[in-house]
Design an enzyme around this catalytic site. Structure first.
Site, PDB file in Angstrom:
ATOM      1  N   THR A 109      40.360  45.140  43.492  1.00 45.78           N
ATOM      2  CA  THR A 109      40.172  43.718  43.809  1.00 45.78           C
ATOM      3  C   THR A 109      39.290  43.510  45.037  1.00 45.78           C
ATOM      4  OG1 THR A 109      41.388  41.791  44.633  1.00 45.78           O
ATOM      5  CG2 THR A 109      42.397  43.901  45.058  1.00 45.78           C
ATOM      6  N   ASP A 110      38.671  42.336  45.107  1.00 45.96           N
ATOM      7  CA  ASP A 110      37.876  41.996  46.299  1.00 45.96           C
ATOM      8  C   ASP A 110      38.768  41.736  47.516  1.00 45.96           C
ATOM      9  OD1 ASP A 110      38.971  39.540  45.509  1.00 45.96           O
ATOM     10  OD2 ASP A 110      37.046  38.477  45.408  1.00 45.96           O
ATOM     11  N   GLU A 111      40.095  41.551  47.275  1.00 47.49           N
ATOM     12  CA  GLU A 111      40.977  41.207  48.409  1.00 47.49           C
ATOM     13  C   GLU A 111      41.101  42.338  49.422  1.00 47.49           C
ATOM     14  OE1 GLU A 111      44.580  39.151  47.584  1.00 47.49           O
ATOM     15  OE2 GLU A 111      43.701  38.008  45.947  1.00 47.49           O
ATOM     16  N   TYR A 159      50.031  42.810  49.145  1.00 45.43           N
ATOM     17  CA  TYR A 159      49.351  43.140  47.873  1.00 45.43           C
ATOM     18  C   TYR A 159      48.015  43.835  48.143  1.00 45.43           C
ATOM     19  CZ  TYR A 159      46.104  42.392  43.994  1.00 45.43           C
ATOM     20  OH  TYR A 159      45.133  42.574  43.031  1.00 45.43           O
ATOM     21  N   LYS A 174      46.686  47.695  47.328  1.00 43.50           N
ATOM     22  CA  LYS A 174      45.499  47.994  46.504  1.00 43.50           C
ATOM     23  C   LYS A 174      44.490  48.810  47.324  1.00 43.50           C
ATOM     24  CE  LYS A 174      44.577  46.864  42.807  1.00 43.50           C
ATOM     25  NZ  LYS A 174      44.848  47.448  41.478  1.00 43.50           N
TER      26      LYS A 174
HETATM   27  P1  NAD Z   1      49.138  41.421  35.643  1.00 40.93           P
HETATM   28  O1  NAD Z   1      50.177  41.266  36.689  1.00 40.93           O
HETATM   29  O2  NAD Z   1      48.886  40.300  34.685  1.00 40.93           O
HETATM   30  O3  NAD Z   1      49.457  42.703  34.753  1.00 40.93           O
HETATM   31  C1  NAD Z   1      49.904  43.913  35.296  1.00 40.93           C
HETATM   32  C2  NAD Z   1      50.454  44.772  34.163  1.00 40.93           C
HETATM   33  O4  NAD Z   1      50.870  46.028  34.728  1.00 40.93           O
HETATM   34  C3  NAD Z   1      51.678  44.163  33.469  1.00 40.93           C
HETATM   35  O5  NAD Z   1      51.547  44.271  32.063  1.00 40.93           O
HETATM   36  C4  NAD Z   1      52.835  45.019  33.964  1.00 40.93           C
HETATM   37  O6  NAD Z   1      53.898  45.140  33.029  1.00 40.93           O
HETATM   38  C5  NAD Z   1      52.144  46.354  34.207  1.00 40.93           C
HETATM   39  N1  NAD Z   1      52.856  47.172  35.188  1.00 40.93           N
HETATM   40  C6  NAD Z   1      53.310  46.794  36.417  1.00 40.93           C
HETATM   41  N2  NAD Z   1      53.939  47.818  37.024  1.00 40.93           N
HETATM   42  C7  NAD Z   1      53.849  48.880  36.178  1.00 40.93           C
HETATM   43  C8  NAD Z   1      54.293  50.234  36.247  1.00 40.93           C
HETATM   44  N3  NAD Z   1      54.968  50.705  37.316  1.00 40.93           N
HETATM   45  N4  NAD Z   1      54.024  51.050  35.205  1.00 40.93           N
HETATM   46  C9  NAD Z   1      53.352  50.587  34.118  1.00 40.93           C
HETATM   47  N5  NAD Z   1      52.923  49.316  33.989  1.00 40.93           N
HETATM   48  C10 NAD Z   1      53.166  48.474  35.007  1.00 40.93           C
HETATM   49  O7  NAD Z   1      47.823  41.828  36.427  1.00 40.93           O
HETATM   50  P2  NAD Z   1      46.294  41.429  36.130  1.00 40.93           P
HETATM   51  O8  NAD Z   1      45.997  40.137  36.772  1.00 40.93           O
HETATM   52  O9  NAD Z   1      46.006  41.643  34.697  1.00 40.93           O
HETATM   53  O10 NAD Z   1      45.564  42.558  37.002  1.00 40.93           O
HETATM   54  C11 NAD Z   1      45.269  43.832  36.434  1.00 40.93           C
HETATM   55  C12 NAD Z   1      44.582  44.686  37.481  1.00 40.93           C
HETATM   56  O11 NAD Z   1      43.381  44.071  37.902  1.00 40.93           O
HETATM   57  C13 NAD Z   1      45.415  44.897  38.755  1.00 40.93           C
HETATM   58  O12 NAD Z   1      45.231  46.223  39.177  1.00 40.93           O
HETATM   59  C14 NAD Z   1      44.815  43.907  39.753  1.00 40.93           C
HETATM   60  O13 NAD Z   1      44.964  44.379  41.071  1.00 40.93           O
HETATM   61  C15 NAD Z   1      43.364  43.905  39.309  1.00 40.93           C
HETATM   62  N6  NAD Z   1      42.605  42.669  39.587  1.00 40.93           N
HETATM   63  C16 NAD Z   1      43.104  41.465  39.181  1.00 40.93           C
HETATM   64  C17 NAD Z   1      42.335  40.312  39.377  1.00 40.93           C
HETATM   65  C18 NAD Z   1      42.827  38.951  38.917  1.00 40.93           C
HETATM   66  O14 NAD Z   1      42.184  37.946  39.213  1.00 40.93           O
HETATM   67  N7  NAD Z   1      43.930  38.853  38.186  1.00 40.93           N
HETATM   68  C19 NAD Z   1      41.081  40.397  39.995  1.00 40.93           C
HETATM   69  C20 NAD Z   1      40.620  41.657  40.420  1.00 40.93           C
HETATM   70  C21 NAD Z   1      41.397  42.795  40.190  1.00 40.93           C
HETATM   71  O1  DAU Z   2      40.535  38.007  44.264  1.00 42.36           O
HETATM   72  C1  DAU Z   2      41.155  38.747  43.257  1.00 42.36           C
HETATM   73  C2  DAU Z   2      42.639  38.447  43.243  1.00 42.36           C
HETATM   74  O2  DAU Z   2      42.795  37.147  42.682  1.00 42.36           O
HETATM   75  C3  DAU Z   2      43.454  39.469  42.462  1.00 42.36           C
HETATM   76  O3  DAU Z   2      43.355  40.719  43.087  1.00 42.36           O
HETATM   77  C4  DAU Z   2      44.930  39.039  42.374  1.00 42.36           C
HETATM   78  O4  DAU Z   2      45.645  39.947  41.549  1.00 42.36           O
HETATM   79  C5  DAU Z   2      44.981  37.653  41.756  1.00 42.36           C
HETATM   80  O5  DAU Z   2      46.316  37.193  41.709  1.00 42.36           O
HETATM   81  C6  DAU Z   2      44.109  36.675  42.549  1.00 42.36           C
HETATM   82  O6  DAU Z   2      44.699  36.449  43.876  1.00 42.36           O
HETATM   83  P1  DAU Z   2      44.713  34.983  44.560  1.00 42.36           P
HETATM   84  O7  DAU Z   2      45.787  34.951  45.561  1.00 42.36           O
HETATM   85  O8  DAU Z   2      43.339  34.584  44.951  1.00 42.36           O
HETATM   86  O9  DAU Z   2      45.096  34.122  43.242  1.00 42.36           O
HETATM   87  P2  DAU Z   2      46.140  32.920  43.007  1.00 42.36           P
HETATM   88  O10 DAU Z   2      45.875  32.390  41.631  1.00 42.36           O
HETATM   89  O11 DAU Z   2      47.521  33.314  43.361  1.00 42.36           O
HETATM   90  O12 DAU Z   2      45.666  31.847  44.057  1.00 42.36           O
HETATM   91  C7  DAU Z   2      44.327  31.341  44.055  1.00 42.36           C
HETATM   92  C8  DAU Z   2      44.206  30.380  45.215  1.00 42.36           C
HETATM   93  O13 DAU Z   2      45.001  29.205  44.928  1.00 42.36           O
HETATM   94  C9  DAU Z   2      44.722  30.912  46.525  1.00 42.36           C
HETATM   95  O14 DAU Z   2      43.899  30.423  47.573  1.00 42.36           O
HETATM   96  C10 DAU Z   2      46.131  30.332  46.648  1.00 42.36           C
HETATM   97  C11 DAU Z   2      45.992  28.991  45.940  1.00 42.36           C
HETATM   98  N1  DAU Z   2      47.204  28.503  45.238  1.00 42.36           N
HETATM   99  C12 DAU Z   2      47.837  29.351  44.390  1.00 42.36           C
HETATM  100  C13 DAU Z   2      48.974  28.974  43.716  1.00 42.36           C
HETATM  101  C14 DAU Z   2      49.702  29.918  42.787  1.00 42.36           C
HETATM  102  C15 DAU Z   2      47.651  27.200  45.429  1.00 42.36           C
HETATM  103  O15 DAU Z   2      47.040  26.413  46.182  1.00 42.36           O
HETATM  104  N2  DAU Z   2      48.756  26.802  44.748  1.00 42.36           N
HETATM  105  C16 DAU Z   2      49.461  27.622  43.901  1.00 42.36           C
HETATM  106  O16 DAU Z   2      50.495  27.200  43.337  1.00 42.36           O
END
Ligand code: NAD
Ligand code: DAU
Length: 334
Positions: A123-125, A149, A153
């Site tokens: 992730t970019d975080e 988190y 990562k």
């Molecule tokens: P998600 O939370 O929707 O899915 C995570 C999956 O991993 C789930 O199906 C869960 O059951 C599985 N899991 C969790 N713990 C586990 C374990 N111990 N063993 C096996 N499986 C397990 O997450 P996502 O949003 O799909 O993110 C997927 C990946 O991409 C993550 O590594 C996250 O850091 C990365 N990522 C997410 C975003 C985003 O915007 N969502 C952006 C950049 C990177």
């Molecule tokens: O940047 C990549 C990341 O993006 C991933 O690595 C994470 O797994 C993914 O969850 C996401 O993280 P964020 O914290 O950016 O996403 P989230 O959707 O939780 O929140 C987006 C923005 O919105 C953040 O600034 C918090 C705000 N927010 C979020 C929620 C859930 C609100 O204002 N209200 C809300 O209820």
């Protein structure tokens, strides 16, 4: 090619499994997922009976299991993680376990299997938080994670790089910005806003709502990972972004507009602890070296996403009511 995809029942992982099986008719996927609260077999329903997809319910921290599966495949594409920042603020133990120890367990399995390609989805975080005038994150930005988190990562990214330098493990890493699209779990901003409005509930906006995120449609993220696993250079990291910087309040107002609602649905609530102000990504490296560019603009993607949530009400209603857990308990007895 045979892939071990971890976390393939989650949001991005399930999109990736669908994408890869559609794009490469001769590829096979073993999908390893522990089915935590975020894992949902309904995301994979279309694949029931598909001989090229094998689902294994299991934990990436289970060394015996991952050792066995690693021997069967050509590449591990590692998505499994605890992914929600707010949950990591409440309790970070599962984040350290899965994101750090789980990644380490997989790296050990890959090392033992011998010369196994390993792509780590990150992730970019991990780069921290930008001010309004700062240059976007790139592959040379120093790590500065600020939530449990992102710290977990970052730990996993360092381990992956260490296995490349120390053990010559053929790894690649991608650091991507915020994804959105089908199967997005409704605790995250975009699906929460859409589904709350459809249920007649208010939208909780943290703080002043002026935090900035760079949004990329999940299909574009899947294409970027496909590009890296086929054309990327071993040992390299690629930043992936969408050229889609938006404040949270802009996102909320766009969705309100698409659902024909006014701003009275917005409820400003207490800010997230340690809330990162801005993320932005310079993705010149993957663009110039591997020819990847996002194909879906935010305007197209958000319209498609709202339409997907409208067409798939039972999917998200099951999640919000907890029924999806009953679905997988029936399928895979715990
Ligand atoms: P998600 O939370 O929707 O899915 C995570 C999956 O991993 C789930 O199906 C869960 O059951 C599985 N899991 C969790 N713990 C586990 C374990 N111990 N063993 C096996 N499986 C397990 O997450 P996502 O949003 O799909 O993110 C997927 C990946 O991409 C993550 O590594 C996250 O850091 C990365 N990522 C997410 C975003 C985003 O915007 N969502 C952006 C950049 C990177
Ligand atoms: O940047 C990549 C990341 O993006 C991933 O690595 C994470 O797994 C993914 O969850 C996401 O993280 P964020 O914290 O950016 O996403 P989230 O959707 O939780 O929140 C987006 C923005 O919105 C953040 O600034 C918090 C705000 N927010 C979020 C929620 C859930 C609100 O204002 N209200 C809300 O209820």
């Amino acid at each position: 090619m045979k892939l071990l995809v971890t976390g393939g029942a989650g949001f991005i992982g399930s999109n990736f499994v669908h994408y890869i099986l559609k794009t490469y008719p001769d590829y096979e996927v073993i999908n390893l997922d522990a089915l935590t609260y975020a894992g949902n077999l309904e995301n994979l329903k279309e694949l029931e009976g598909n001989p090229r997809h094998r689902f294994v319910k299991g934990d990436i921290c289970d060394a015996d299991l991952v050792d066995k599966l690693a021997k069967e495949v050509d590449i591990i594409v590692h998505f499994a993680a605890e992914s929600h920042v707010d949950r990591s603020i409440l309790d970070s133990a599962a984040f350290v376990r899965t994101n750090v120890i789980g990644t380490h367990t997989l790296l050990e399995a890959a090392k033992k299997a011998g010369n196994l390609r390993f792509h780590h989805v990150s992730t970019d975080e991990v780069f921290g938080s930008l001010g309004p005038q700062d240059a976007p994150f790139s592959e040379v930005t120093p790590y500065d994670p600020r939530s449990p988190y992102s710290a977990s990562k970052a730990g996993s990214d360092h381990l992956v790089r260490a296995y490349f330098h120390t053990h010559n493990l053929p790894v690649t890493i991608s650091n991507c910005s915020n994804n959105y699209g089908p199967y997005h779990f409704p605790e995250k901003l975009i699906p929460l806003v859409i589904t709350n409005l459809m249920e007649g509930k208010k939208i909780p906006v943290y703080g002043d709502g002026l935090q900035v995120r760079d949004w990329l449609h999940v299909e574009d993220h899947c294409r970027a990972i496909d590009t890296i696993i086929h054309k990327g250079t071993i040992g390299e990291t690629y930043c992936v972004g969408g050229n889609g910087e938006k404040t949270n309040i802009e996102i909320v107002k766009t969705i309100l507009g698409l659902l024909c609602r006014d701003e009275s649905w917005i409820e400003y609530v207490e800010d997230r602890k340690g809330h990162d102000k801005r993320y932005a990504i310079n993705f010149d490296k993957i663009k110039n070296e591997l020819g990847f560019e996002p194909q879906i603009t935010f305007e197209q993607g958000i319209e498609k996403t709202v339409a997907w949530f409208q067409a798939n009400e039972s999917w998200w209603k099951n999640i919000k009511s907890g029924d999806y857990e009953k679905y997988y308990q029936k399928q895979y007895k715990k």
